[in-house]
Design an enzyme around this catalytic site. Structure first.
Site, PDB file in Angstrom:
ATOM      1  N   ARG A 239       0.824  -1.219   0.000  1.00 31.05           N
ATOM      2  CA  ARG A 239       0.000   0.000   0.000  1.00 31.05           C
ATOM      3  C   ARG A 239       0.851   1.258   0.000  1.00 31.05           C
ATOM      4  O   ARG A 239       0.434   2.303  -0.502  1.00 31.05           O
ATOM      5  CB  ARG A 239      -0.921   0.006   1.214  1.00 31.05           C
ATOM      6  N   GLU A 341      -8.984   6.717  -8.611  1.00 31.76           N
ATOM      7  CA  GLU A 341      -7.879   6.176  -7.824  1.00 31.76           C
ATOM      8  C   GLU A 341      -6.871   7.300  -7.604  1.00 31.76           C
ATOM      9  O   GLU A 341      -6.636   8.112  -8.496  1.00 31.76           O
ATOM     10  CB  GLU A 341      -7.233   5.006  -8.587  1.00 31.76           C
TER      11      GLU A 341
HETATM   12  C1  3EB Z   1      -6.846  -1.989  -5.093  1.00 29.23           C
HETATM   13  O1  3EB Z   1      -6.721  -1.462  -3.993  1.00 29.23           O
HETATM   14  C2  3EB Z   1      -7.110  -1.062  -6.239  1.00 29.23           C
HETATM   15  O2  3EB Z   1      -2.241  -3.882  -9.181  1.00 29.23           O
HETATM   16  O3  3EB Z   1      -0.545  -2.553  -8.910  1.00 29.23           O
HETATM   17  C3  3EB Z   1      -4.245  -0.082  -6.684  1.00 29.23           C
HETATM   18  C4  3EB Z   1      -2.864   0.083  -6.705  1.00 29.23           C
HETATM   19  C5  3EB Z   1      -4.825  -1.139  -7.364  1.00 29.23           C
HETATM   20  C6  3EB Z   1      -2.039  -0.806  -7.394  1.00 29.23           C
HETATM   21  C7  3EB Z   1      -1.739  -2.836  -8.783  1.00 29.23           C
HETATM   22  C8  3EB Z   1      -3.983  -2.020  -8.049  1.00 29.23           C
HETATM   23  C9  3EB Z   1      -2.623  -1.863  -8.072  1.00 29.23           C
HETATM   24  O4  3EB Z   1      -6.790  -3.227  -5.257  1.00 29.23           O
HETATM   25  C10 3EB Z   1      -6.305  -1.335  -7.417  1.00 29.23           C
END
Ligand code: 3EB
Length: 353
Positions: A239, A341
């Site tokens: 994250r 996002e």
């Molecule tokens: C999520 O929280 C939303 O696959 O690299 C956010 C950040 C999301 C990175 C990735 C996917 C990715 O799942 C999607």
């Protein structure tokens, strides 16, 4: 599109000679290597000099140039955007192209990018795995084995690939490559994965000599532990990631959306999604140990429908205050039911350490 990124220009050579001049003392304070990371209000490329580590622009298609420090990402800037990203460093150690991969090395930090323009939809997982394997190999071989932050641009991310949703095929290839390279979960970097209209598969990112520190969001299941309904292999990203060494404790927040637990909250309700996303960002920032109420210095917002920024802009500005630089880009979020996002960067903050 490629502008023939094979040979380095003469002007660049001057930079390299300067950078490689061994009579220059090594920087006494490697922790200050990255002098600046900013976004700016320029659509035109500005001249690259000896202190330019990277200049990333956003436009209607992916574009490489001869100089690997300049890269255009094929996402259209929207509204009051600042479509130029500039990294300044004390000195460049090396830069060039290897097997189609552009790279730039500062003292503690490496930029790598690779564009595969003609992706076979029936082999997207394999293409992704090969690209990642190459990138992890090159960066490690050159002394930067720790990915901190990766950006993934996937053409037609929701269209079928390998008989499944394109994003899932991409996730499979990425997870396989990290596994194959022997990565433990603690070394998986922060990331964003965004859909584009054209351009194949573009991956670019920052790699370090020393490991960063991954941070998870207590409101969310770690992505690498998502249940199989999101793909045979889960999305491998942290994250957030705090950089070490020359990154001066910069904090990279991954693409953050209206995901709670592992589910998309408020599917197809952009306003509720923004509220949830901001709550996720607040919780994530708190989880990094930053002072309460701290807001990112840079925000990048991906929206599916351009007109949404009319109301997103004032809401977001109210949330982050006047000091934050914000970029708005049009891009598809990797889950169909998500409309927005947001990713960010927090500059080093003494109180946070
Ligand atoms: C999520 O929280 C939303 O696959 O690299 C956010 C950040 C999301 C990175 C990735 C996917 C990715 O799942 C999607």
């Amino acid at each position: 599109m490629t502008d023939g990124p094979r040979n380095l220009s003469n002007s660049l050579r001057t930079d390299r000679d300067h950078a490689n001049d061994s009579s220059r003392p090594k920087a006494a304070t490697p922790h200050q290597m990255i002098l600046s990371y900013r976004i700016a209000d320029s659509v035109e490329p500005t001249p690259l000099d000896a202190r330019t580590f990277a200049q990333i622009r956003f436009g209607h298609r992916h574009l490489r140039s001869e100089d690997p420090r300049a890269l255009t990402v094929g996402l259209a800037p929207l509204g009051p955007s600042q479509p130029l990203e500039h990294w300044g460093v004390e000195r460049i150690e090396d830069l060039g192209w290897e097997g189609g991969m552009g790279f730039v090395e500062g003292e503690d930090l490496m930029l790598a990018h690779r564009l595969i323009e003609d992706t076979d939809r029936n082999a997207l997982a394999a293409t992704t795995e090969a690209l990642y394997t190459e990138m992890l190999d090159l960066t490690a071989r050159r002394g930067y084995p720790h990915p901190l932050r990766l950006w993934n641009l996937v053409e037609a991310i929701h269209d079928p690939a390998d008989g499944q949703d394109g994003y899932r095929a991409f996730s499979t290839g990425r997870a396989n490559a990290f596994d194959r390279a022997g990565f433990g979960i603690e070394r998986i970097p922060a990331a964003s994965a965004i859909g584009t209209h054209c351009g194949g598969l573009l991956v670019y990112g920052l790699f370090a000599r020393s490991p960063g520190t991954a941070v998870e969001n207590p409101r969310q299941v770690p992505a690498y532990r998502y249940p199989p309904e999101y793909g045979i292999r889960p999305p491998y990203f942290a994250r957030a990631m705090r950089g070490a060494g020359g990154l001066s404790d910069r904090l990279f927040l991954s693409g953050t959306a209206s995901v709670v637990g592992h589910a998309s909250n408020h599917p197809d309700q952009p306003e509720a999604q923004l509220t949830e996303t901001l709550r996720n960002l607040e919780t994530l920032i708190e989880a990094t140990g930053a002072p309460g109420g701290r807001r990112p210095d840079l925000l990048r917002v991906y929206v599916r429908a351009p007109h949404e920024i009319d109301w997103i802009e004032p809401t977001l500005r109210h949330w982050c205050g006047p000091a934050t630089a914000i970029q708005y880009l049009r891009g598809a979020i990797c889950r169909r039911d998500l409309a927005i996002e947001i990713e960010g960067v927090l500059e080093p903050c003494v109180a946070a350490n």
